[in-house]
Design a protein around this motif. Structure first.
Motif, mmCIF file in Angstrom:
data_model
loop_
_atom_site.group_PDB
_atom_site.id
_atom_site.type_symbol
_atom_site.label_atom_id
_atom_site.label_comp_id
_atom_site.label_asym_id
_atom_site.label_seq_id
_atom_site.Cartn_x
_atom_site.Cartn_y
_atom_site.Cartn_z
ATOM 1 N N GLY A 339 23.414 18.667 41.353
ATOM 2 C CA GLY A 339 23.694 18.499 39.876
ATOM 3 C C GLY A 339 22.808 19.216 38.992
ATOM 4 O O GLY A 339 21.760 19.897 39.260
ATOM 5 N N ALA A 340 23.652 19.376 37.817
ATOM 6 C CA ALA A 340 21.786 20.811 36.942
ATOM 7 C C ALA A 340 21.063 20.008 37.136
ATOM 8 O O ALA A 340 19.776 20.280 36.381
ATOM 9 N N ASP A 341 20.094 18.772 37.162
ATOM 10 C CA ASP A 341 19.082 18.576 37.089
ATOM 11 C C ASP A 341 18.145 18.923 38.807
ATOM 12 O O ASP A 341 17.396 18.794 39.052
ATOM 13 N N HIS A 342 18.653 19.682 38.905
ATOM 14 C CA HIS A 342 17.932 19.538 41.046
ATOM 15 C C HIS A 342 17.907 21.675 40.481
ATOM 16 O O HIS A 342 18.152 21.484 41.212
ATOM 17 N N HIS A 343 18.122 22.023 39.672
ATOM 18 C CA HIS A 343 17.172 23.365 39.848
ATOM 19 C C HIS A 343 16.084 23.979 40.824
ATOM 20 O O HIS A 343 15.862 24.678 41.886
ATOM 21 N N GLY A 344 15.209 23.011 40.359
ATOM 22 C CA GLY A 344 14.098 23.062 40.963
ATOM 23 C C GLY A 344 14.551 23.114 42.939
ATOM 24 O O GLY A 344 13.301 22.733 43.386
ATOM 25 N N TYR A 345 15.700 21.821 43.826
ATOM 26 C CA TYR A 345 15.899 22.561 44.682
ATOM 27 C C TYR A 345 15.752 23.269 45.561
ATOM 28 O O TYR A 345 15.707 24.116 46.578
ATOM 29 N N VAL A 346 16.979 24.489 44.034
ATOM 30 C CA VAL A 346 17.317 25.357 45.355
ATOM 31 C C VAL A 346 15.897 26.648 45.860
ATOM 32 O O VAL A 346 16.208 26.477 46.779
#
Length: 554
Positions: A339-346
């Motif tokens: 989801g959009a709130d998971h950019h930090g996971y990339v």
């Protein structure tokens, strides 16, 4: 002649020209090196290529001169009516009517297989999407990934990949304890505990738990909470699975996080073994009483703690064990839809892939979806603070909801107008495409009533401009499917279907399959029936790739 065959013919012509210009030198040209595209202006022909501009430098000649040599050699190829050079060296190719029209029969005879290809053959892909916590119903954000993830899986399979659609059940950790405590509180008539889960669905789960396990409230409080938690979790997960199936989304694997933490007969857990394996790779170190993974070696902004000083594993440890487990199950390539709130996971996941010995640029993909809003949507009466998938499906319909979510790129914010999607007008994209398919079926019924059959097929009779345009679009379908699979973008199929539907409607308005009035049935009517049925087949195949039905009547 399809674009692949034309590319092969161009490769042979180029090799021949190269030999003539530079005897003894070999120019190795593969069909995959040559781009063949439909010109935007159909007056320019059926296909266009920039091959002369691409290879002129290697042959020591000017692009336009090479284009003229190619055009002269290509003109004698069977199935080609004319070849023209345009601008600085573009080559426009026009097929003869028989060669172009032959496609209609090819499509009808291929049936459901038309559009399937082997561009992803040999790829073993684990596709993880949705993966919502089993503590509540699926909401609007999950809905977008459910539609897109399933469509990506269908495209990859249609292109020859082995795909496992996987749902990661985050059923370990503090959120499960809060979930269980919330259900217990509802059963006791007490307020929702701090940090717990509100909503009438919690009370509903409590009623189901009580019916399944009478007397559960009489248990010791610690045991009571465990029993209630696990029973409510089972009911909620079953509800999630039912919601997905009703949305035409099927998962091959539901993977429980608990498996990663479980130690069997004294053996280390999967998380313990994951830490050991990463240490063997040389990317784990100890510092400040904690165990760290040196993810900065692979582009992460900081190293990650995998086990704290108190011996408790972090979420990153579960991520590592899960990633390694996917590889152990034979999946070389892993795709995560977040989801959009998971950019930090990339960066974190890509660094994890590198630490595990994989190629972060090839073996893992992380796709991030943007937010979605629904005009006029009401919050769930059961959950209180979300818009539920089930409510959206009941309101808009599975087909309209899926199609509208899939026809836009995942990385673009999306706002849907439910009232438009409920309309039976051409302004509604899914209706427009489905109506085109229903019309092809109706044409077939009317043809049968009039005595028109496919007993005769004379493709050279398909000479109308609308027929040339329709055949050109039908020819593109396999390439659209392959490219959409490669770039993980189902919206390319949806937009293609809308273009195809428009071309079909224009053809329908111009060319008749059934005779008019006292007109005699002749070969052109039967041949057009082949084209009609071919269009219906492609519309049906494309909608299937999107998980959308192809109605026969509307």
């Amino acid at each position: 002649m399809n674009p692949d065959a034309l590319a092969s013919a161009l490769a042979e012509v180029l090799a021949s020209i190269a030999e003539a210009k530079r005897p003894g030198e070999t120019l190795t040209v593969d069909a995959s090196d040559i781009t063949v595209e439909r010109p935007r202006n159909r007056d320019h022909g059926d296909w266009a290529t920039n091959a002369a501009m691409k290879f002129a430098g290697r042959l020591g000649t000017k692009p336009r001169e090479l284009a003229q040599d190619i055009a002269a050699a290509l003109a004698s190829t069977p199935g080609i009516a004319s070849v023209e050079v345009a601008g600085p060296g573009f080559i426009n190719v026009r097929l003869d009517a028989a060669a172009a029209g032959a496609l209609a029969k090819t499509i009808v005879e291929a049936g459901d297989a038309y559009g399937r290809n082997d561009s992803q053959a040999g790829n073993s892909i684990n596709l993880e999407f949705v993966s919502a916590n089993p503590t509540g119903p699926l909401h609007i954000g999950h809905t977008r990934w459910a539609a897109l993830g399933d469509a990506i899986g269908r495209l990859l399979e249609a292109s020859g990949a082995r795909v496992a659609r996987e749902y990661y059940i985050n059923d370990a950790g503090a959120q499960m304890d809060r979930f269980g405590a919330s259900v217990v509180a509802a059963m006791l008539g007490e307020p929702t505990p701090e940090g717990g889960y509100p909503g009438s669905y919690i009370a509903d789960l409590g009623e189901r738990v009580a019916a399944e396990r009478p007397g559960v409230l009489d248990l010791d409080p610690a045991e009571r909470e465990t029993v209630v938690r696990d029973l409510a979790y089972g009911f909620q997960l079953a509800d999630i699975q039912e919601s997905l199936e009703k949305f035409n989304v099927h998962f091959d694997v539901f993977f429980s996080e608990r498996i990663l933490h479980a130690a069997d007969s004294g053996e280390p857990s999967l998380i313990d073994r994951a830490v050991d394996r990463l240490r063997e790779q040389g990317h784990v170190y100890d510092a400040d009483d904690a165990v760290w993974v040196k993810t900065t070696d692979f582009g992460d902004d900081k190293d990650r703690v995998i086990r704290r000083g108190n011996g408790v594993y972090t979420y990153f440890a579960a991520d590592a064990a899960y990633y390694l487990n996917k590889g152990d199950r034979g999946f070389r390539h892993k795709i995560y839809l977040l989801g959009a709130d998971h950019h930090g996971y990339v960066h974190r996941l890509k660094a994890l892939a590198g630490a595990a010995g994989d190629d972060p640029e090839k073996d893992i993909e992380v796709l991030i979806g943007q937010l979605i809003s629904i005009n006029g949507a009401r919050l769930s009466k059961r959950a209180g603070n979300i818009i539920e998938l089930d409510d959206l499906r009941d309101w808009i319909g599975t087909d309209a909801l899926r199609y509208s979510l899939e026809r836009s790129p995942a990385d673009s914010p999306l706002s849907l107008d439910p009232e438009l999607l409920r309309k039976r007008t051409n302004d509604n994209p899914v209706f427009y495409v489905q109506y085109a398919h229903a019309r092809t079926v109706n044409v077939g019924r009317n043809a049968a009533d009039a005595g028109v059959t496919r007993a005769v097929f004379r493709p050279e009779l398909l000479v109308d401009e609308t027929e040339a345009a329709l055949l050109g679009a039908l020819q593109e379908f396999p390439r659209v499917v392959a490219f959409a699979a490669e770039v993980r973008e189902p919206h390319r199929v949806a937009r293609y279907l809308e273009e195809l539907a428009g071309l079909y409607h224009r053809w329908y308005d111009t060319c008749r399959v059934t005779p008019k009035g006292d007109e005699e049935i002749d070969d052109v009517h039967g041949t057009r029936l082949w084209l009609n049925d071919a269009t219906g087949q492609v519309l049906r195949n494309g909608l299937e790739l999107l998980g959308v039905t192809a109605p026969e009547r509307m």
